[in-house]
Design a protein around this motif. Structure first.
Motif, PDB file in Angstrom:
ATOM      1  N   ARG A  67      41.648  32.853  42.468  1.00  0.00           N
ATOM      2  CA  ARG A  67      42.119  32.691  43.851  1.00  0.00           C
ATOM      3  C   ARG A  67      40.883  32.668  44.743  1.00  0.00           C
ATOM      4  N   ARG A  68      40.727  31.588  45.480  1.00  0.00           N
ATOM      5  CA  ARG A  68      39.634  31.448  46.448  1.00  0.00           C
ATOM      6  C   ARG A  68      40.172  31.871  47.817  1.00  0.00           C
ATOM      7  N   VAL A  69      39.531  32.858  48.422  1.00  0.00           N
ATOM      8  CA  VAL A  69      40.040  33.450  49.653  1.00  0.00           C
ATOM      9  C   VAL A  69      39.099  33.116  50.810  1.00  0.00           C
ATOM     10  N   PRO A  70      39.563  32.374  51.811  1.00  0.00           N
ATOM     11  CA  PRO A  70      38.712  32.099  52.978  1.00  0.00           C
ATOM     12  C   PRO A  70      38.443  33.377  53.762  1.00  0.00           C
ATOM     13  N   GLY A  71      37.232  33.460  54.306  1.00  0.00           N
ATOM     14  CA  GLY A  71      36.892  34.584  55.165  1.00  0.00           C
ATOM     15  C   GLY A  71      37.324  34.337  56.595  1.00  0.00           C
ATOM     16  N   ASP A  72      37.040  35.289  57.451  1.00  0.00           N
ATOM     17  CA  ASP A  72      37.409  35.155  58.858  1.00  0.00           C
ATOM     18  C   ASP A  72      36.507  34.167  59.598  1.00  0.00           C
ATOM     19  N   ALA A  73      35.286  33.976  59.112  1.00  0.00           N
ATOM     20  CA  ALA A  73      34.353  33.043  59.740  1.00  0.00           C
ATOM     21  C   ALA A  73      34.336  31.725  58.969  1.00  0.00           C
ATOM     22  N   PRO A  74      34.069  30.607  59.643  1.00  0.00           N
ATOM     23  CA  PRO A  74      34.055  29.306  58.965  1.00  0.00           C
ATOM     24  C   PRO A  74      33.012  29.257  57.846  1.00  0.00           C
ATOM     25  N   GLY A  75      33.386  28.630  56.743  1.00  0.00           N
ATOM     26  CA  GLY A  75      32.444  28.423  55.647  1.00  0.00           C
ATOM     27  C   GLY A  75      32.171  29.636  54.790  1.00  0.00           C
ATOM     28  N   ARG A  76      32.956  30.711  54.952  1.00  0.00           N
ATOM     29  CA  ARG A  76      32.770  31.920  54.142  1.00  0.00           C
ATOM     30  C   ARG A  76      33.952  32.052  53.187  1.00  0.00           C
ATOM     31  N   TYR A  77      33.637  32.413  51.938  1.00  0.00           N
ATOM     32  CA  TYR A  77      34.687  32.526  50.928  1.00  0.00           C
ATOM     33  C   TYR A  77      34.409  33.706  50.004  1.00  0.00           C
ATOM     34  N   SER A  78      35.506  34.259  49.475  1.00  0.00           N
ATOM     35  CA  SER A  78      35.449  35.243  48.400  1.00  0.00           C
ATOM     36  C   SER A  78      36.277  34.717  47.243  1.00  0.00           C
ATOM     37  N   LEU A  79      36.119  35.337  46.078  1.00  0.00           N
ATOM     38  CA  LEU A  79      36.870  34.932  44.892  1.00  0.00           C
ATOM     39  C   LEU A  79      37.513  36.152  44.245  1.00  0.00           C
ATOM     40  N   PHE A  80      38.712  35.949  43.710  1.00  0.00           N
ATOM     41  CA  PHE A  80      39.339  36.957  42.861  1.00  0.00           C
ATOM     42  C   PHE A  80      39.810  36.244  41.611  1.00  0.00           C
ATOM     43  N   ALA A  81      39.315  36.692  40.470  1.00  0.00           N
ATOM     44  CA  ALA A  81      39.587  36.002  39.207  1.00  0.00           C
ATOM     45  C   ALA A  81      40.164  36.975  38.197  1.00  0.00           C
ATOM     46  N   ALA A  82      40.942  36.430  37.274  1.00  0.00           N
ATOM     47  CA  ALA A  82      41.535  37.224  36.200  1.00  0.00           C
ATOM     48  C   ALA A  82      41.341  36.503  34.881  1.00  0.00           C
ATOM     49  N   VAL A  83      40.956  37.259  33.857  1.00  0.00           N
ATOM     50  CA  VAL A  83      40.841  36.746  32.497  1.00  0.00           C
ATOM     51  C   VAL A  83      41.711  37.626  31.613  1.00  0.00           C
ATOM     52  N   GLY A  84      42.533  36.994  30.776  1.00  0.00           N
ATOM     53  CA  GLY A  84      43.388  37.771  29.886  1.00  0.00           C
ATOM     54  C   GLY A  84      44.829  37.768  30.333  1.00  0.00           C
ATOM     55  N   PRO A  85      45.650  38.567  29.677  1.00  0.00           N
ATOM     56  CA  PRO A  85      47.100  38.529  29.916  1.00  0.00           C
ATOM     57  C   PRO A  85      47.469  39.088  31.284  1.00  0.00           C
ATOM     58  N   GLN A  86      48.609  38.708  31.759  1.00  0.00           N
ATOM     59  CA  GLN A  86      49.109  39.214  33.037  1.00  0.00           C
ATOM     60  C   GLN A  86      49.881  40.499  32.777  1.00  0.00           C
ATOM     61  N   GLU A  87      49.122  41.556  32.541  1.00  0.00           N
ATOM     62  CA  GLU A  87      49.668  42.870  32.237  1.00  0.00           C
ATOM     63  C   GLU A  87      49.097  43.896  33.215  1.00  0.00           C
ATOM     64  N   ALA A  88      49.673  45.075  33.203  1.00  0.00           N
ATOM     65  CA  ALA A  88      49.161  46.182  34.018  1.00  0.00           C
ATOM     66  C   ALA A  88      47.957  46.827  33.333  1.00  0.00           C
ATOM     67  N   GLU A  89      47.326  47.743  34.045  1.00  0.00           N
ATOM     68  CA  GLU A  89      46.235  48.568  33.519  1.00  0.00           C
ATOM     69  C   GLU A  89      44.967  47.768  33.213  1.00  0.00           C
ATOM     70  N   GLY A  90      44.755  46.671  33.936  1.00  0.00           N
ATOM     71  CA  GLY A  90      43.487  45.977  33.821  1.00  0.00           C
ATOM     72  C   GLY A  90      42.382  46.731  34.551  1.00  0.00           C
ATOM     73  N   ILE A  91      41.190  46.172  34.527  1.00  0.00           N
ATOM     74  CA  ILE A  91      40.028  46.783  35.196  1.00  0.00           C
ATOM     75  C   ILE A  91      39.382  45.742  36.094  1.00  0.00           C
ATOM     76  N   VAL A  92      39.039  46.164  37.300  1.00  0.00           N
ATOM     77  CA  VAL A  92      38.382  45.293  38.275  1.00  0.00           C
ATOM     78  C   VAL A  92      36.883  45.563  38.265  1.00  0.00           C
ATOM     79  N   LEU A  93      36.093  44.502  38.174  1.00  0.00           N
ATOM     80  CA  LEU A  93      34.651  44.568  38.401  1.00  0.00           C
ATOM     81  C   LEU A  93      34.378  43.918  39.744  1.00  0.00           C
ATOM     82  N   SER A  94      33.594  44.578  40.582  1.00  0.00           N
ATOM     83  CA  SER A  94      33.416  44.121  41.960  1.00  0.00           C
ATOM     84  C   SER A  94      31.941  43.955  42.298  1.00  0.00           C
ATOM     85  N   ALA A  95      31.639  42.842  42.985  1.00  0.00           N
ATOM     86  CA  ALA A  95      30.272  42.577  43.438  1.00  0.00           C
ATOM     87  C   ALA A  95      30.326  41.726  44.697  1.00  0.00           C
ATOM     88  N   HIS A  96      29.267  41.774  45.488  1.00  0.00           N
ATOM     89  CA  HIS A  96      29.133  40.844  46.608  1.00  0.00           C
ATOM     90  C   HIS A  96      28.065  39.816  46.267  1.00  0.00           C
TER      91      HIS A  96
END
Length: 385
Positions: free
Chosen positions: A43-72
Motif C-alpha cells: 500500500r502506497r500512502v500519500p503524505g500530507d505534503a505534495p510528492g511525499r509517500y510512505s509504504l506499507f508492505a506485507a509478505v506471507g499469509p494474511q494471518e494474525a500475529e505478524g511482526i512489523v519492521l519499521s524504518a524511515h
C-alpha cells in the motif's frame, strides 16, 4: 546470504538524496519495485505534503500475529558539512560504509528489504505469519510522515500483530523507552518606536529575554518536581530554547521577537501543565513591561515510548540480539506514535550508532550490518514456526 547483498541495497538507497522536507518519489519507487519483486502486497500512502509517500508492505499469509519492521527513508541535509567523500555515494573504507543515512537509518532499511526478498522466495520454507514493513517519510522533521502512514494502515482495519521493531541505530541494544517531544514557538509582540526615544515603544526583545529566563526557571521547576527516572542519562524532562529571531534595525525598538523551544518529556508526562506554567510567566512578563503580547504556538509533537520489557516482541528481540537486559535511548523515534495509534507493542533496535548520525562522514560498519542480518534472520525464523 551475505552482507555484500545488503551493501548493494544500501548503496542504492544512499544514492537517493532523500532529504527530509523534499519530494521522495524516486526512492519510494525504487523500494516499491524491490518489494514487488519479493512478492509483497503493498500500500502506497500519500503524505500530507505534495510528492511525499510512505509504504506499507506485507509478505506471507494474511494471518494474525505478524511482526512489523519499521524504518524511515528520509535523511537530514548535508549542507555546510565537510565530507571526505560524496555523501550520496556509499563509499567503503576498510570495514566502514560511509554515506548520508548509512546509520540513520538506511542500514536497517537495507536489511529489511533484503529480508523481504528472502521471505518471499519460493525455495525457502513458507511463513506461517506475515512480515510487515512500514517505511515512512519526513521522520527527521519530527515524525511527520508516519502520521499519514498510520492513517493509511488503519483504513485497512485493525492490524493484529505480535509487535513492531523500529530499527533506529541502537548498536543492537533493545530499547523500550525514550522521551517524547513538543516543539513550540514563543511569539513576543511589542510596539515599534524610534530608538532616539525607546520609551515610546515596547521592546519585543525585552519580552523575549524575560521568556528565555522563564524557560530556565521552568527547567528548575521540572527538575525539582518530577519523579526522576534513573534509566535516562538526564532523569527528568528538559526544556530549552534553540532559536531566537527578532528586530528589524538597530535604531528601531523591535515589535516582534520569536523564540523556538522544545520540551523533551519523560514517558507518562504531559506538556499541558508546563505550557500553562509558561502562559502564566508570559502574563507576568507583559505586566512588567507595561504592554505587549506573548503567544505560545505548538509546532509539532510526538509521544514518548515506555514499552513493557515482558512483551512478546521485547522477549523475541532480546533473544535474537543476544541481550540479557533492555535499555533506553535519549533520542525520539516513531515507536511512540506507532504503539499509541495502532495499539501494538513496540521496541527500538537497530544497527549503527546515533552518535554518527547527522554529521559529516556518517558511516555504518560491515560487522554491524552482519549483526542486524543475524537478528532479522531470527525474526524471520520465528514467523516460520
Amino acid at each position: 546470504m551475505s552482507v555484500s547483498e545488503i551493501e548493494t541495497i544500501l548503496s542504492s538507497l544512499v544514492g537517493f538524496p532523500s532529504v527530509c522536507g523534499l519530494p521522495n518519489g524516486e526512492i519510494i519507487d525504487w523500494i516499491e519495485a524491490h518489494l514487488l519483486a519479493s512478492g509483497a502486497r503493498i500500500r502506497r500512502v500519500p503524505g500530507d505534503a505534495p510528492g511525499r509517500y510512505s509504504l506499507f508492505a506485507a509478505v506471507g499469509p494474511q494471518e494474525a500475529e505478524g511482526i512489523v519492521l519499521s524504518a524511515h527513508a528520509d535523511v537530514v541535509p548535508v549542507t555546510g558539512q565537510d565530507w571526505s567523500s560524496d555523501p550520496f555515494v556509499l563509499t567503503r573504507r576498510e570495514n566502514r560504509l560511509y554515506g548520508r543515512g548509512s546509520s540513520d537509518m538506511k542500514g536497517f532499511l537495507a536489511c529489511m528489504l533484503h529480508l523481504a526478498r528472502k521471505a518471499g522466495r519460493k525455495d525457502h520454507p513458507p511463513l506461517k505469519r506475515p512480515l510487515y514493513l512500514a517505511i515512512s517519510h519526513d521522520e527527521e522533521l519530527g515524525c511527520l510522515g508516519v502520521r499519514s502512514l498510520i492513517e493509511g494502515i488503519r483504513e485497512d482495519g485493525d492490524l493484529q500483530v505480535a509487535g513492531c521493531i523500529v530499527g533506529e541505530p541502537t548498536g543492537m541494544q533493545v530499547a523500550v523507552a525514550h522521551k517524547g517531544k513538543i516543539a513550540f514557538e514563543i511569539i513576543c509582540r511589542g510596539q515599534a518606536a524610534h530608538s532616539a526615544n525607546p520609551f515610546l515603544g515596547k521592546s519585543a526583545i525585552t519580552l523575549a529575554s524575560n521568556m528565555v529566563e522563564a524557560l530556565s526557571r521552568l527547567q528548575e521547576h521540572i527538575r525539582q518536581t518530577e519523579r526522576h527516572d534513573g534509566r535516562f542519562e538526564v532523569p527528568f524532562s528538559t526544556v530549552q530554547a534553540g532559536l531566537i529571531s527578532g528586530g528589524a534595525a538597530l535604531n528601531i525598538v523591535p515589535d516582534l521577537c520569536t523564540i523556538t523551544a522544545e520540551l523533551r518529556l519523560l514517558p507518562g508526562y504531559e506538556d499541558a501543565p508546563y505550557l500553562e506554567w509558561l502562559e502564566n510567566a508570559s502574563r507576568k512578563a507583559v505586566e512588567n513591561l507595561g504592554g505587549g503580547e506573548v503567544e505560545l504556538r505548538i509546532i509539532n509533537s510526538y509521544p514518548g515510548l515506555n514499552a513493557s520489557p515482558s512483551s512478546d516482541i521485547c522477549s523475541l528481540a532480546l533473544h535474537e540480539a543476544g541481550r540479557n537486559q533492555v535499555s533506553v535511548i535519549d533520542f525520539g523515534t516513531e515507536a511512540g506514535l506507532l504503539g499509541e495509534k495502532l495499539g501494538m507493542d513496540c521496541i527500538v533496535c537497530g544497527p549503527g550508532s546515533i552518535a554518527r548520525a547527522h554529521k559529516a562522514d556518517e558511516y555504518i560498519t560491515l560487522p554491524e550490518l552482519a549483526d542486524a542480518e543475524r537478528f532479522l534472520n531470527g525474526v524471520l525464523e520465528h514467523l516460520r514456526r
